[in-house]
Design a protein around this motif. Structure first.
Motif, PDB file in Angstrom:
ATOM      1  N   GLU A  48      42.419  -0.408 -48.287  1.00  0.00           N
ATOM      2  CA  GLU A  48      42.697   0.526 -47.261  1.00  0.00           C
ATOM      3  C   GLU A  48      41.868   0.701 -46.290  1.00  0.00           C
ATOM      4  O   GLU A  48      40.501   0.650 -46.784  1.00  0.00           O
ATOM      5  N   GLY A  49      42.022   1.031 -45.024  1.00  0.00           N
ATOM      6  CA  GLY A  49      40.770   1.258 -44.200  1.00  0.00           C
ATOM      7  C   GLY A  49      41.462   1.489 -42.547  1.00  0.00           C
ATOM      8  O   GLY A  49      42.429   1.696 -42.449  1.00  0.00           O
ATOM      9  N   GLU A  50      40.390   1.434 -41.805  1.00  0.00           N
ATOM     10  CA  GLU A  50      40.661   1.521 -40.498  1.00  0.00           C
ATOM     11  C   GLU A  50      39.994   0.495 -39.726  1.00  0.00           C
ATOM     12  O   GLU A  50      39.453  -0.081 -40.298  1.00  0.00           O
ATOM     13  N   GLY A  51      40.551   0.462 -38.397  1.00  0.00           N
ATOM     14  CA  GLY A  51      40.089  -0.642 -37.531  1.00  0.00           C
ATOM     15  C   GLY A  51      40.352  -0.310 -36.286  1.00  0.00           C
ATOM     16  O   GLY A  51      40.955   0.743 -35.989  1.00  0.00           O
ATOM     17  N   GLU A  52      40.484  -1.696 -35.333  1.00  0.00           N
ATOM     18  CA  GLU A  52      40.901  -1.335 -34.171  1.00  0.00           C
ATOM     19  C   GLU A  52      41.647  -2.675 -33.815  1.00  0.00           C
ATOM     20  O   GLU A  52      41.621  -3.634 -34.045  1.00  0.00           O
ATOM     21  N   LEU A  53      42.892  -2.179 -33.273  1.00  0.00           N
ATOM     22  CA  LEU A  53      44.007  -3.314 -32.636  1.00  0.00           C
ATOM     23  C   LEU A  53      43.171  -3.973 -31.380  1.00  0.00           C
ATOM     24  O   LEU A  53      43.066  -3.106 -30.509  1.00  0.00           O
ATOM     25  N   ILE A  54      43.002  -5.313 -31.459  1.00  0.00           N
ATOM     26  CA  ILE A  54      42.610  -6.151 -30.493  1.00  0.00           C
ATOM     27  C   ILE A  54      43.782  -6.717 -29.253  1.00  0.00           C
ATOM     28  O   ILE A  54      43.381  -6.651 -28.404  1.00  0.00           O
ATOM     29  N   ASP A  55      44.611  -7.138 -30.262  1.00  0.00           N
ATOM     30  CA  ASP A  55      45.584  -7.842 -29.375  1.00  0.00           C
ATOM     31  C   ASP A  55      47.092  -7.900 -30.092  1.00  0.00           C
ATOM     32  O   ASP A  55      46.700  -7.580 -31.423  1.00  0.00           O
ATOM     33  N   SER A  56      48.140  -7.929 -29.615  1.00  0.00           N
ATOM     34  CA  SER A  56      49.395  -7.771 -30.336  1.00  0.00           C
ATOM     35  C   SER A  56      50.406  -8.558 -29.785  1.00  0.00           C
ATOM     36  O   SER A  56      50.365  -8.849 -28.350  1.00  0.00           O
ATOM     37  N   SER A  57      51.488  -8.891 -30.378  1.00  0.00           N
ATOM     38  CA  SER A  57      52.773  -9.696 -29.815  1.00  0.00           C
ATOM     39  C   SER A  57      53.837  -8.974 -30.519  1.00  0.00           C
ATOM     40  O   SER A  57      53.737  -8.250 -31.414  1.00  0.00           O
ATOM     41  N   THR A  58      55.061  -9.568 -30.240  1.00  0.00           N
ATOM     42  CA  THR A  58      56.204  -9.136 -30.830  1.00  0.00           C
ATOM     43  C   THR A  58      56.370  -9.666 -32.491  1.00  0.00           C
ATOM     44  O   THR A  58      56.876  -8.879 -33.158  1.00  0.00           O
ATOM     45  N   ASP A  59      55.546 -10.643 -32.813  1.00  0.00           N
ATOM     46  CA  ASP A  59      55.534 -10.918 -33.990  1.00  0.00           C
ATOM     47  C   ASP A  59      54.094 -11.193 -34.621  1.00  0.00           C
ATOM     48  O   ASP A  59      54.086 -11.559 -35.975  1.00  0.00           O
ATOM     49  N   GLY A  60      53.241 -10.544 -33.972  1.00  0.00           N
ATOM     50  CA  GLY A  60      51.896 -10.545 -34.691  1.00  0.00           C
ATOM     51  C   GLY A  60      50.759  -9.784 -34.248  1.00  0.00           C
ATOM     52  O   GLY A  60      51.108  -9.272 -32.867  1.00  0.00           O
ATOM     53  N   MET A  61      49.765  -9.539 -34.586  1.00  0.00           N
ATOM     54  CA  MET A  61      48.661  -8.512 -34.282  1.00  0.00           C
ATOM     55  C   MET A  61      47.320  -9.012 -34.786  1.00  0.00           C
ATOM     56  O   MET A  61      47.228  -9.493 -36.130  1.00  0.00           O
ATOM     57  N   PHE A  62      46.161  -8.551 -34.071  1.00  0.00           N
ATOM     58  CA  PHE A  62      44.645  -8.812 -34.618  1.00  0.00           C
ATOM     59  C   PHE A  62      44.321  -7.311 -34.948  1.00  0.00           C
ATOM     60  O   PHE A  62      44.050  -6.672 -33.951  1.00  0.00           O
ATOM     61  N   ILE A  63      43.739  -7.258 -36.085  1.00  0.00           N
ATOM     62  CA  ILE A  63      43.094  -5.943 -36.493  1.00  0.00           C
ATOM     63  C   ILE A  63      41.688  -6.301 -36.564  1.00  0.00           C
ATOM     64  O   ILE A  63      41.407  -7.043 -37.619  1.00  0.00           O
ATOM     65  N   ALA A  64      40.816  -5.757 -35.801  1.00  0.00           N
ATOM     66  CA  ALA A  64      39.273  -5.886 -35.956  1.00  0.00           C
ATOM     67  C   ALA A  64      38.754  -4.913 -37.079  1.00  0.00           C
ATOM     68  O   ALA A  64      39.200  -3.618 -37.093  1.00  0.00           O
ATOM     69  N   LEU A  65      37.980  -5.378 -38.101  1.00  0.00           N
ATOM     70  CA  LEU A  65      37.577  -4.457 -39.002  1.00  0.00           C
ATOM     71  C   LEU A  65      36.096  -4.063 -38.899  1.00  0.00           C
ATOM     72  O   LEU A  65      35.437  -4.771 -38.484  1.00  0.00           O
ATOM     73  N   PRO A  66      35.665  -2.830 -39.382  1.00  0.00           N
ATOM     74  CA  PRO A  66      34.420  -2.382 -39.076  1.00  0.00           C
ATOM     75  C   PRO A  66      33.404  -3.219 -39.886  1.00  0.00           C
ATOM     76  O   PRO A  66      33.920  -3.731 -40.858  1.00  0.00           O
ATOM     77  N   ASN A  67      32.134  -3.265 -39.578  1.00  0.00           N
ATOM     78  CA  ASN A  67      31.074  -3.954 -40.295  1.00  0.00           C
ATOM     79  C   ASN A  67      30.349  -2.992 -41.268  1.00  0.00           C
ATOM     80  O   ASN A  67      29.228  -2.966 -41.488  1.00  0.00           O
ATOM     81  N   THR A  68      31.194  -2.287 -42.102  1.00  0.00           N
ATOM     82  CA  THR A  68      30.653  -1.407 -43.077  1.00  0.00           C
ATOM     83  C   THR A  68      30.571  -1.797 -44.171  1.00  0.00           C
ATOM     84  O   THR A  68      30.285  -0.911 -45.185  1.00  0.00           O
ATOM     85  N   GLY A  69      30.974  -3.086 -44.631  1.00  0.00           N
ATOM     86  CA  GLY A  69      31.086  -3.675 -45.970  1.00  0.00           C
ATOM     87  C   GLY A  69      32.349  -2.824 -46.917  1.00  0.00           C
ATOM     88  O   GLY A  69      32.293  -2.868 -48.093  1.00  0.00           O
ATOM     89  N   GLY A  70      33.385  -2.497 -46.213  1.00  0.00           N
ATOM     90  CA  GLY A  70      34.436  -1.917 -46.775  1.00  0.00           C
ATOM     91  C   GLY A  70      35.339  -3.071 -47.529  1.00  0.00           C
ATOM     92  O   GLY A  70      35.131  -4.080 -47.357  1.00  0.00           O
ATOM     93  N   ALA A  71      36.615  -2.742 -47.883  1.00  0.00           N
ATOM     94  CA  ALA A  71      37.634  -3.526 -48.192  1.00  0.00           C
ATOM     95  C   ALA A  71      37.911  -4.563 -47.383  1.00  0.00           C
ATOM     96  O   ALA A  71      38.323  -4.191 -46.071  1.00  0.00           O
ATOM     97  N   ILE A  72      38.242  -5.768 -47.834  1.00  0.00           N
ATOM     98  CA  ILE A  72      38.635  -6.823 -46.785  1.00  0.00           C
ATOM     99  C   ILE A  72      40.009  -7.582 -47.406  1.00  0.00           C
ATOM    100  O   ILE A  72      39.786  -7.651 -48.564  1.00  0.00           O
ATOM    101  N   PRO A  73      40.998  -7.354 -46.732  1.00  0.00           N
ATOM    102  CA  PRO A  73      42.257  -7.724 -47.352  1.00  0.00           C
ATOM    103  C   PRO A  73      42.301  -9.297 -47.436  1.00  0.00           C
ATOM    104  O   PRO A  73      41.370 -10.014 -46.932  1.00  0.00           O
ATOM    105  N   ARG A  74      43.269  -9.895 -48.077  1.00  0.00           N
ATOM    106  CA  ARG A  74      43.348 -11.261 -48.529  1.00  0.00           C
ATOM    107  C   ARG A  74      44.272 -11.948 -47.703  1.00  0.00           C
ATOM    108  O   ARG A  74      45.465 -11.291 -47.573  1.00  0.00           O
ATOM    109  N   ARG A  75      44.462 -13.396 -47.410  1.00  0.00           N
ATOM    110  CA  ARG A  75      45.348 -13.857 -46.892  1.00  0.00           C
ATOM    111  C   ARG A  75      46.842 -14.034 -47.832  1.00  0.00           C
ATOM    112  O   ARG A  75      46.489 -14.078 -49.140  1.00  0.00           O
ATOM    113  N   GLY A  76      47.813 -13.457 -47.466  1.00  0.00           N
ATOM    114  CA  GLY A  76      49.013 -13.345 -48.153  1.00  0.00           C
ATOM    115  C   GLY A  76      49.505 -11.958 -48.472  1.00  0.00           C
ATOM    116  O   GLY A  76      50.427 -11.435 -48.932  1.00  0.00           O
ATOM    117  N   ASP A  77      48.275 -10.960 -48.550  1.00  0.00           N
ATOM    118  CA  ASP A  77      48.678  -9.531 -48.707  1.00  0.00           C
ATOM    119  C   ASP A  77      49.585  -9.105 -47.931  1.00  0.00           C
ATOM    120  O   ASP A  77      49.541  -9.195 -46.724  1.00  0.00           O
TER     121      ASP A  77
END
Length: 110
Positions: free
Chosen positions: A30-59
């Motif tokens: 789990e974590g926090e981030g920033e929504l960079i762009d979105s559409s009705t079927d997707g979005m991109f979330i920027a993750l902070p450079n703090t070495g926190g958790a990184i989700p995996r493809r398919g999660d």
């Protein structure tokens, strides 16, 4: 239609955004981030450079996008993890579940 044409069409349908989000991936991240762009079927979330958790493809991921005092919950699946083409920020691309399409549309409207 080839994959380059599909990618170009998807990029044209994106709306820029700068919103705080929190996210959770199943039971392991789990974590926090920033929504960079979105559409009705997707979005991109920027993750902070703090070495926190990184989700995996398919999660499977739940994202809360905050607008002042109100949050929109959007469920989806991590489609890719890497650098955003336009912003050069590291994060995750999310494919929005069909059940969350209404919430994704509300985020775009806001």
């Amino acid at each position: 239609m080839n994959s380059a044409m599909r990618l170009d069409l998807r990029r044209k349908c994106r709306w820029p955004a700068q919103r705080r989000v929190s996210w959770g991936v199943e039971n392991h991240a789990e974590g926090e981030g920033e929504l960079i762009d979105s559409s009705t079927d997707g979005m991109f979330i920027a993750l902070p450079n703090t070495g926190g958790a990184i989700p995996r493809r398919g999660d499977e991921v739940s994202v809360v996008v905050y607008f002042d005092d109100h949050g929109y919950m959007v469920d989806g699946r991590v489609r890719w993890v890497g650098e955003h083409v336009a912003s050069r920020r590291f994060g995750m691309g999310i494919a929005v579940d069909a059940c969350s399409a209404y919430e994704a549309e509300a985020v775009n409207y806001e």
